[in-house]
Write a protein that holds these residues in place. Structure first.
Motif, PDB file in Angstrom:
ATOM      1  N   GLN A 120       1.030  -1.344   0.027  1.00 54.71           N
ATOM      2  CA  GLN A 120       0.084  -0.016  -0.041  1.00 54.71           C
ATOM      3  C   GLN A 120       0.756   1.343   0.049  1.00 54.71           C
ATOM      4  OE1 GLN A 120      -3.217   1.008  -0.489  1.00 54.71           O
ATOM      5  NE2 GLN A 120      -2.970   2.513   0.063  1.00 54.71           N
ATOM      6  N   VAL A 121       1.797   1.202   0.985  1.00 55.71           N
ATOM      7  CA  VAL A 121       2.826   2.690   1.250  1.00 55.71           C
ATOM      8  C   VAL A 121       3.862   2.778   0.271  1.00 55.71           C
ATOM      9  CG1 VAL A 121       4.328   3.471   2.507  1.00 55.71           C
ATOM     10  CG2 VAL A 121       2.848   2.183   4.165  1.00 55.71           C
ATOM     11  N   SER A 122       3.865   1.495  -1.256  1.00 57.74           N
ATOM     12  CA  SER A 122       4.942   1.817  -2.291  1.00 57.74           C
ATOM     13  C   SER A 122       3.464   2.302  -3.874  1.00 57.74           C
ATOM     14  CB  SER A 122       5.915   0.628  -2.650  1.00 57.74           C
ATOM     15  OG  SER A 122       4.949  -0.588  -2.785  1.00 57.74           O
ATOM     16  N   SER A 123       3.362   1.736  -3.230  1.00 56.07           N
ATOM     17  CA  SER A 123       1.727   2.101  -4.446  1.00 56.07           C
ATOM     18  C   SER A 123       2.040   3.549  -4.537  1.00 56.07           C
ATOM     19  CB  SER A 123       0.856   1.195  -3.978  1.00 56.07           C
ATOM     20  OG  SER A 123      -0.745   1.975  -5.328  1.00 56.07           O
ATOM     21  N   GLU A 124       1.245   4.366  -3.670  1.00 54.34           N
ATOM     22  CA  GLU A 124       0.470   5.055  -2.739  1.00 54.34           C
ATOM     23  C   GLU A 124       2.188   6.223  -3.633  1.00 54.34           C
ATOM     24  OE1 GLU A 124      -1.767   6.921  -2.208  1.00 54.34           O
ATOM     25  OE2 GLU A 124      -2.820   4.795  -3.091  1.00 54.34           O
ATOM     26  N   VAL A 125       3.573   6.181  -2.649  1.00 53.44           N
ATOM     27  CA  VAL A 125       4.696   6.932  -3.072  1.00 53.44           C
ATOM     28  C   VAL A 125       5.194   6.852  -4.390  1.00 53.44           C
ATOM     29  CG1 VAL A 125       7.200   6.817  -2.603  1.00 53.44           C
ATOM     30  CG2 VAL A 125       6.150   6.241  -0.908  1.00 53.44           C
ATOM     31  N   LEU A 126       5.487   5.489  -5.028  1.00 54.24           N
ATOM     32  CA  LEU A 126       5.586   5.602  -6.596  1.00 54.24           C
ATOM     33  C   LEU A 126       4.840   6.237  -7.591  1.00 54.24           C
ATOM     34  CD1 LEU A 126       6.031   1.665  -6.376  1.00 54.24           C
ATOM     35  CD2 LEU A 126       7.517   3.534  -7.343  1.00 54.24           C
ATOM     36  N   LYS A 127       3.055   6.262  -6.380  1.00 56.63           N
ATOM     37  CA  LYS A 127       1.998   6.845  -7.671  1.00 56.63           C
ATOM     38  C   LYS A 127       2.181   8.664  -7.567  1.00 56.63           C
ATOM     39  CE  LYS A 127      -2.238   4.116  -7.149  1.00 56.63           C
ATOM     40  NZ  LYS A 127      -2.434   4.869  -8.650  1.00 56.63           N
ATOM     41  N   THR A 128       2.745   8.610  -6.267  1.00 57.69           N
ATOM     42  CA  THR A 128       3.095  10.432  -6.362  1.00 57.69           C
ATOM     43  C   THR A 128       4.528  10.651  -6.896  1.00 57.69           C
ATOM     44  OG1 THR A 128       2.027  10.525  -4.205  1.00 57.69           O
ATOM     45  CG2 THR A 128       3.751  12.076  -4.510  1.00 57.69           C
ATOM     46  N   PHE A 129       5.314   9.857  -6.996  1.00 55.95           N
ATOM     47  CA  PHE A 129       6.683   9.838  -8.180  1.00 55.95           C
ATOM     48  C   PHE A 129       6.746  10.269  -9.184  1.00 55.95           C
ATOM     49  CE2 PHE A 129       9.962   8.544 -10.587  1.00 55.95           C
ATOM     50  CZ  PHE A 129      11.315   8.846 -10.128  1.00 55.95           C
ATOM     51  N   TYR A 130       5.853   8.832 -10.162  1.00 60.30           N
ATOM     52  CA  TYR A 130       5.624   9.502 -11.087  1.00 60.30           C
ATOM     53  C   TYR A 130       4.217   9.967 -11.978  1.00 60.30           C
ATOM     54  CZ  TYR A 130       8.530   5.240 -11.645  1.00 60.30           C
ATOM     55  OH  TYR A 130       9.590   3.985 -11.757  1.00 60.30           O
ATOM     56  N   ASP A 131       3.471  10.171 -10.942  1.00 53.07           N
ATOM     57  CA  ASP A 131       2.585  11.383 -11.064  1.00 53.07           C
ATOM     58  C   ASP A 131       1.845  11.409 -12.730  1.00 53.07           C
ATOM     59  OD1 ASP A 131       0.753  13.369 -10.995  1.00 53.07           O
ATOM     60  OD2 ASP A 131       2.481  15.138 -11.462  1.00 53.07           O
ATOM     61  N   ARG A 132       1.493  10.352 -13.354  1.00 57.86           N
ATOM     62  CA  ARG A 132       0.850   9.820 -14.851  1.00 57.86           C
ATOM     63  C   ARG A 132      -0.738  10.341 -14.521  1.00 57.86           C
ATOM     64  NH1 ARG A 132       0.647   4.820 -17.632  1.00 57.86           N
ATOM     65  NH2 ARG A 132       0.655   5.437 -20.332  1.00 57.86           N
ATOM     66  N   PRO A 133      -1.409  11.297 -15.366  1.00 57.00           N
ATOM     67  CA  PRO A 133      -2.364  11.714 -15.413  1.00 57.00           C
ATOM     68  C   PRO A 133      -3.252   9.945 -15.864  1.00 57.00           C
ATOM     69  CG  PRO A 133      -1.197  13.369 -16.286  1.00 57.00           C
ATOM     70  CD  PRO A 133      -0.277  11.778 -16.210  1.00 57.00           C
ATOM     71  N   ARG A 134      -4.482  10.541 -15.188  1.00 56.98           N
ATOM     72  CA  ARG A 134      -5.751   9.419 -15.570  1.00 56.98           C
ATOM     73  C   ARG A 134      -5.951   9.880 -16.983  1.00 56.98           C
ATOM     74  NH1 ARG A 134      -7.004   4.655 -11.657  1.00 56.98           N
ATOM     75  NH2 ARG A 134      -6.655   6.158  -9.407  1.00 56.98           N
ATOM     76  N   PRO A 135      -5.888   7.990 -18.214  1.00 57.22           N
ATOM     77  CA  PRO A 135      -6.964   7.971 -19.538  1.00 57.22           C
ATOM     78  C   PRO A 135      -7.993   9.209 -20.174  1.00 57.22           C
ATOM     79  CG  PRO A 135      -6.296   5.843 -18.377  1.00 57.22           C
ATOM     80  CD  PRO A 135      -6.755   6.712 -16.970  1.00 57.22           C
ATOM     81  N   SER A 136      -8.029   9.568 -20.721  1.00 50.44           N
ATOM     82  CA  SER A 136      -8.697  10.895 -20.860  1.00 50.44           C
ATOM     83  C   SER A 136      -9.726  10.114 -22.501  1.00 50.44           C
ATOM     84  CB  SER A 136      -8.139  12.030 -20.796  1.00 50.44           C
ATOM     85  OG  SER A 136      -7.000  12.169 -21.849  1.00 50.44           O
ATOM     86  N   LEU A 137      -8.700   9.564 -23.410  1.00 52.36           N
ATOM     87  CA  LEU A 137      -9.563   9.072 -23.954  1.00 52.36           C
ATOM     88  C   LEU A 137     -11.132   8.408 -23.619  1.00 52.36           C
ATOM     89  CD1 LEU A 137      -8.442   8.630 -26.951  1.00 52.36           C
ATOM     90  CD2 LEU A 137      -7.591   6.078 -26.441  1.00 52.36           C
ATOM     91  N   VAL A 138     -11.159   7.975 -22.533  1.00 49.10           N
ATOM     92  CA  VAL A 138     -12.317   7.419 -22.571  1.00 49.10           C
ATOM     93  C   VAL A 138     -12.893   7.882 -21.092  1.00 49.10           C
ATOM     94  CG1 VAL A 138     -12.060   5.515 -24.075  1.00 49.10           C
ATOM     95  CG2 VAL A 138     -11.664   5.007 -21.694  1.00 49.10           C
ATOM     96  N   PRO A 139     -14.409   8.103 -20.995  1.00 50.07           N
ATOM     97  CA  PRO A 139     -14.765   8.273 -19.883  1.00 50.07           C
ATOM     98  C   PRO A 139     -14.392   7.674 -18.593  1.00 50.07           C
ATOM     99  CG  PRO A 139     -16.570   8.426 -21.542  1.00 50.07           C
ATOM    100  CD  PRO A 139     -15.707   8.067 -22.134  1.00 50.07           C
ATOM    101  N   HIS A 140     -14.513   7.765 -18.090  1.00 50.00           N
ATOM    102  CA  HIS A 140     -14.631   6.612 -16.413  1.00 50.00           C
ATOM    103  C   HIS A 140     -15.920   6.299 -15.907  1.00 50.00           C
ATOM    104  CE1 HIS A 140     -10.569   9.160 -15.432  1.00 50.00           C
ATOM    105  NE2 HIS A 140     -10.031   8.789 -16.150  1.00 50.00           N
ATOM    106  N   GLY A 141     -15.509   4.691 -15.881  1.00 59.62           N
ATOM    107  CA  GLY A 141     -16.780   4.049 -15.287  1.00 59.62           C
ATOM    108  C   GLY A 141     -16.400   3.755 -13.852  1.00 59.62           C
ATOM    109  N   SER A 142     -15.414   4.484 -13.287  1.00 58.65           N
ATOM    110  CA  SER A 142     -15.778   4.163 -11.430  1.00 58.65           C
ATOM    111  C   SER A 142     -14.892   5.468 -10.834  1.00 58.65           C
ATOM    112  CB  SER A 142     -14.921   2.850 -11.121  1.00 58.65           C
ATOM    113  OG  SER A 142     -14.439   2.752 -10.121  1.00 58.65           O
TER     114      SER A 142
END
Length: 238
Positions: A120-142
């Motif tokens: 859990q901790v490593s996932s959150e840290v890596l998300k912040t580090f890479y800072d990749r935006p969510r897909p905007s190509l299609v609407p989100h279903g969640s």
């Protein structure tokens, strides 16, 4: 004085543990390499075209807001994606830790708790580090609240279900039950990852990286378990 001969069965067990531990170490190293290889492709933009093509394959060309398949499929995959959510996995982890403790398997309880927390901790840290935006190509279903890379649902599902399968298999004696446990863990992990792409909240590369990260933690847990087993064998031999 002549030392007492070591029983052949203990020698055989020790050799199996050593061989298995080596294979697990190699698998763990492969998972780590896989994660950083995918991360490199993502950061350089080399994964963008494939990500977009795979994401669009799961949408109707005439309406990108509509995933392929009947409505019940989308609803079913929304249920499956919840299996990798923070709430469900937290409850599942607490229940599993308590059950292991109640049955005197404190070793398994501590390994599971540590693995889930680390993932859990490593996932959150890596998300912040890479800072990749969510897909905007299609609407989100969640609903989504964090960055895209790596997929937290995929990482946590892999870490929790694969580790749980390993720990349960360590106390299960029937081979058929062990196989069933591992198959269920793998199927659920794959299902959660696929659902994230199907619902348009993650790129495929996010999911692959999440699986690699979660598998790394699961293999690390397996290594700790094997180390403890080998220590027990050494004590018996001593």
């Amino acid at each position: 004085m002549t030392k007492p001969a070591v029983p052949p069965v203990l020698i055989s067990v020790a050799r199996r543990i050593e061989t298995r531990a080596l294979l697990i170490w190699l698998a763990c190293a492969g998972a780590i390499w896989g994660f950083f290889n995918i991360a490199g492709e993502v950061m350089e933009g080399d994964a963008d075209i494939v990500d977009q093509q795979l994401l669009l394959m799961l949408r109707r060309p005439s309406d990108l807001s509509d995933p392929i398949g009947p409505p019940w499929v989308e609803e079913a995959l929304r249920d499956i994606t919840a299996l990798g959510g923070f709430t469900f996995l937290t409850i599942a982890t607490i229940v599993a830790v308590l059950l292991f403790s109640f049955h005197g398997k404190r070793r398994q309880a501590w390994i599971l708790a540590g693995t889930v927390l680390g993932a859990q901790v490593s996932s959150e840290v890596l998300k912040t580090f890479y800072d990749r935006p969510r897909p905007s190509l299609v609407p989100h279903g969640s609903f989504v609240y964090t960055q895209s890379f790596p997929s937290g649902h995929s990482a946590l599902a892999a870490a929790v279900f694969l580790t749980l399968a390993t720990l349960i298999a360590s106390v299960e004696k029937r081979p058929s039950s062990k196989i069933l446990i591992y198959v269920l863990a793998v199927v659920i992990t794959i299902g959660v990852g696929f659902s994230r792409v199907y619902l348009g909240v993650h790129w495929p590369s996010d999911v692959l990286a999440g699986w690699s990260l979660g598998a790394t933690w699961a293999f690390a847990a397996w290594i700790v378990l094997e180390w403890m087993r080998s220590r027990d064998v050494s004590r018996e031999r001593g």
